[in-house]
Design a protein around this motif. Structure first.
Motif, PDB file in Angstrom:
ATOM      1  N   ASP A 220     -14.003  23.010 -68.082  1.00  0.00           N
ATOM      2  CA  ASP A 220     -13.942  24.055 -69.061  1.00  0.00           C
ATOM      3  C   ASP A 220     -12.981  24.020 -70.078  1.00  0.00           C
ATOM      4  OD1 ASP A 220     -16.150  25.368 -68.252  1.00  0.00           O
ATOM      5  OD2 ASP A 220     -15.380  27.166 -67.272  1.00  0.00           O
TER       6      ASP A 220
ATOM      7  N   ALA B 294     -13.883  21.342 -72.307  1.00  0.00           N
ATOM      8  CA  ALA B 294     -14.848  21.508 -73.085  1.00  0.00           C
ATOM      9  C   ALA B 294     -14.830  22.574 -74.234  1.00  0.00           C
ATOM     10  CB  ALA B 294     -16.014  22.182 -72.228  1.00  0.00           C
ATOM     11  N   LYS B 295     -13.781  23.562 -73.858  1.00  0.00           N
ATOM     12  CA  LYS B 295     -13.324  24.458 -74.914  1.00  0.00           C
ATOM     13  C   LYS B 295     -12.862  23.659 -76.072  1.00  0.00           C
ATOM     14  CE  LYS B 295     -11.493  29.092 -75.030  1.00  0.00           C
ATOM     15  NZ  LYS B 295     -10.288  29.313 -75.534  1.00  0.00           N
TER      16      LYS B 295
ATOM     17  N   ASN C  32     -15.661  21.916 -77.790  1.00  0.00           N
ATOM     18  CA  ASN C  32     -16.329  22.758 -78.493  1.00  0.00           C
ATOM     19  C   ASN C  32     -15.771  23.320 -80.061  1.00  0.00           C
ATOM     20  OD1 ASN C  32     -18.345  22.221 -76.550  1.00  0.00           O
ATOM     21  ND2 ASN C  32     -18.522  24.336 -75.876  1.00  0.00           N
TER      22      ASN C  32
HETATM   23  C1  LIG Z   1     -19.454  24.027 -74.941  1.00  0.00           C
HETATM   24  O1  LIG Z   1     -20.611  23.852 -75.711  1.00  0.00           O
HETATM   25  C2  LIG Z   1     -21.576  23.457 -74.751  1.00  0.00           C
HETATM   26  C3  LIG Z   1     -22.977  23.277 -75.767  1.00  0.00           C
HETATM   27  O2  LIG Z   1     -22.830  23.729 -76.933  1.00  0.00           O
HETATM   28  C4  LIG Z   1     -21.883  24.891 -73.996  1.00  0.00           C
HETATM   29  O3  LIG Z   1     -23.016  24.381 -73.126  1.00  0.00           O
HETATM   30  C5  LIG Z   1     -20.626  24.963 -73.218  1.00  0.00           C
HETATM   31  O4  LIG Z   1     -20.952  25.926 -72.422  1.00  0.00           O
HETATM   32  C6  LIG Z   1     -19.377  25.018 -74.045  1.00  0.00           C
HETATM   33  N1  LIG Z   1     -18.378  25.321 -73.117  1.00  0.00           N
HETATM   34  C7  LIG Z   1     -17.353  26.130 -73.355  1.00  0.00           C
HETATM   35  C8  LIG Z   1     -16.230  26.241 -72.464  1.00  0.00           C
HETATM   36  O5  LIG Z   1     -17.239  26.379 -74.296  1.00  0.00           O
END
Ligand SMILES: *[C@@H]1O[C@H](CO)[C@@H](O)[C@H](O)[C@H]1NC(C)=O
Ligand SMILES: *[C@@H]1O[C@H](CO)[C@@H](O)[C@H](O)[C@H]1NC(C)=O
Ligand SMILES: *[C@@H]1O[C@H](CO)[C@@H](O)[C@H](O)[C@H]1NC(C)=O
Ligand SMILES: *[C@@H]1O[C@H](CO)[C@@H](O)[C@H](O)[C@H]1NC(C)=O
Length: 508
Positions: free
Chosen positions: A271, A274-275, A278
């Motif tokens: 996470d 990913a954040k 993103n």
């Molecule tokens: C990041 O983006 C992806 C796809 O857009 C999404 O599936 C995911 O939940 C997001 N993760 C976070 C931690 O924001």
């Protein structure tokens, strides 16, 4: 009996599982990681795997038994960057590093109790899968089990491996493993490439084959250099390469390219990472020097040059780095561990900065992300040159890296034109009649089906070098030409003499 049961029964009956011995003796974990997905697939297909390895599975897998020959040694983040400057000299001496590593793998692996106890069991195998790299001492096992052998090569196979298949290795256009050349070379590069090919073979004979054989005799009681033709009787080679990336070259029918076979279904990115990715609206630059190099040994002034350059771009930067990093600009984040393939295929990732290891290079090519390569050692200069030629990235030597050159490089690969070029390469890389996994499975089962499939080996495998290189034929033709020239010269001389004496007679 319901439908699924009948189906399962049919599958298990039709794919009568093979008993497969897998030998992965190398100390570098990446060499195993390339082929692990393939092995898992084989186990899923009900083949019974016995895997001699330094990196046993953490979870038990059905149809899979590990024979651990490792010492739980730490094999990642072991090399310092400033040790390997990517210079000519370090490329030449790389073979010594390899030979030493091979000897270590042999001596420490063959003597392990687990292995010796396993050898005391009465096992029979249908097939042996074995990494072919710098550990020929394990060839002795082949003699003990007398089963057809399939070689695995996690990199572009070096010359001494090509030789086992008599795969063409013409140095006029095929760069040898340790040179940083592409397939178009200048005259002097061809001279060097030819000498390096010879050096590779010499190194192998005297620094790997010999010591490896001694260890095989000591621990297995097998002389790997006696009856070489039977000993090194390898049916097939699966190489982790593809012509769209590693440049086209001729392949004999039993050398099969399965580059990209290690790429699995993506997993989730943790996470916090990913954040970070993103939320980077301008995209992400991902930097990693792989698993073997200690990132923190990155020379300090070079590191500062990168940090300064990064502070001047709009992208966020993820840098795989094991310790705390000082003076980080706001847009740079370090992580001890990174899910590389997942980061590379994330739509926000724009650039990969890498040392040019083949696995990472293939992952970036697969995801269509351009690479700035900072080649360090082994096959990295070779991979880098090939990648540059096929339009997937550019080379930036560490010694030339300054804030300005780094920014220039970033500018270049971030341009829409370059990104399109990387996407095109990705498409060419993935465009195949069957996936690397299907291809590998097909050929493995093929070799088992035809009990070694010796019909796909070319006659050149068993030819002595002088015949393969046509030295006898050239010598024969040359001697005829010399003989005929000599005769003609003699006849001409005779005729000339005759004419002269006739002339003399006439004039007198
Ligand atoms: C990041 O983006 C992806 C796809 O857009 C999404 O599936 C995911 O939940 C997001 N993760 C976070 C931690 O924001
Ligand atoms: C699988 O291989 C092992 C050898 O490691 C052997 O003992 C076992 O009997 C084999 N199993 C089958 C089902 O062939
Ligand atoms: C192999 O062992 C023999 C003695 O058994 C020794 O003379 C020879 O130098 C060794 N060769 C290598 C390459 O280590
Ligand atoms: C090489 O192996 C094949 C089968 O794997 C076998 O048929 C052939 O006789 C072997 N050749 C030698 C020289 O041992």
């Amino acid at each position: 009996m319901n439908y699924t049961e009948i189906l399962l029964l049919w599958i298990s009956a039709s794919s009568h599982g093979l008993n497969i011995l897998v030998i992965l003796p190398h100390v570098g974990k990446s060499h195993q990681l390339v082929f692990e997905p393939l092995l898992k697939q084989l186990a899923l297909r009900k083949h019974n795997l016995t895997v001699i390895t330094r990196f046993p599975q953490k979870k038990t897998i059905a149809n899979w038994r590990d024979i651990n020959i490792g010492d739980n040694e730490v094999t990642t983040e072991i090399l310092d960057m400033d040790l390997l400057t990517g210079t000519r000299l370090s490329q030449l001496t790389c073979r010594f590093l390899l030979a030493g590593q091979g000897e270590h793998s042999c001596a420490s692996g063959l003597g392990k109790d687990e292995l010796q106890n396993f050898l005391k069991e009465e096992n029979q195998f249908d097939l042996i899968l074995m990494e072919l790299f710098n550990t020929n001492c394990f060839m002795g096992l082949v003699r003990l089990f007398e089963a057809p052998v399939i070689g695995l090569s996690s990199s572009n196979p070096p010359a001494w491996i090509q030789r086992l298949f008599a795969n063409p290795e013409n140095p006029s256009y095929i760069p040898t493993h340790f040179t940083g050349f592409s397939d178009t070379m200048t005259f002097l590069q061809r001279v060097e490439n030819t000498l390096q090919l010879g050096w590779d073979k010499f190194m192998y004979e005297y620094f790997m084959a010999g010591p490896g054989n001694n260890l095989s005799r000591q621990y297995l009681g097998v002389d790997t250099l006696k009856e070489v033709d039977a000993m090194y009787n390898v049916s097939l080679l699966l190489t982790n390469t593809h012509f769209s990336l590693n440049l086209p070259r001729p392949l004999v029918p039993n050398v099969i390219e399965v580059g990209g076979i290690h790429i699995e279904e993506p997993k989730a990115i943790p996470d916090n990472m990913a954040k970070f990715i993103n939320e980077s609206l301008e995209g992400v630059i991902y930097m990693s020097m792989g698993s073997t190099l200690r990132g923190s040994s990155f020379p300090i002034e070079k590191r500062n040059a990168f940090l300064k350059a990064f502070s001047r771009v709009q992208q966020r930067v993820i840098w795989k780095w094991e310790t705390d990093m000082e003076n980080k600009p706001k847009n740079v984040e370090t992580f001890r561990w990174t899910p590389q393939r997942e980061i590379l295929c994330h739509p926000n990732t724009k650039v990969f900065i890498s040392h040019g290891g083949l696995l990472g290079t293939i992952e970036a090519v697969y995801c269509g992300v351009p690479i700035i390569v900072i080649p360090q050692y082994g096959d990295q200069p070779l991979n880098a040159k090939a990648l540059e030629k096929v339009g997937g990235g550019i080379i930036l030597y560490l010694q030339d890296s300054t804030e300005e050159t780094i920014l220039e490089a970033l500018d270049k690969v971030l341009s829409p034109k370059f990104r399109q070029s990387a996407k095109d390469l990705s498409e060419r890389f993935k465009d195949r009649p069957s996936s690397p996994m299907e291809t590998a499975i097909y050929w493995i089962e093929y070799v088992a089906k035809y009990r070694g499939a010796s019909h796909i080996r070319t006659a050149a495998v068993l030819m002595p070098a002088y015949q393969y290189l046509l030295m006898d034929v050239i010598a024969f033709i040359a001697s005829i030409v010399i003989f005929l020239s000599y005769c003609m010269y003699k006849i001409a001389a005779l005729v000339f003499m005759k004419l002269r004496t006739q002339n003399k007679i006439k004039t007198s």
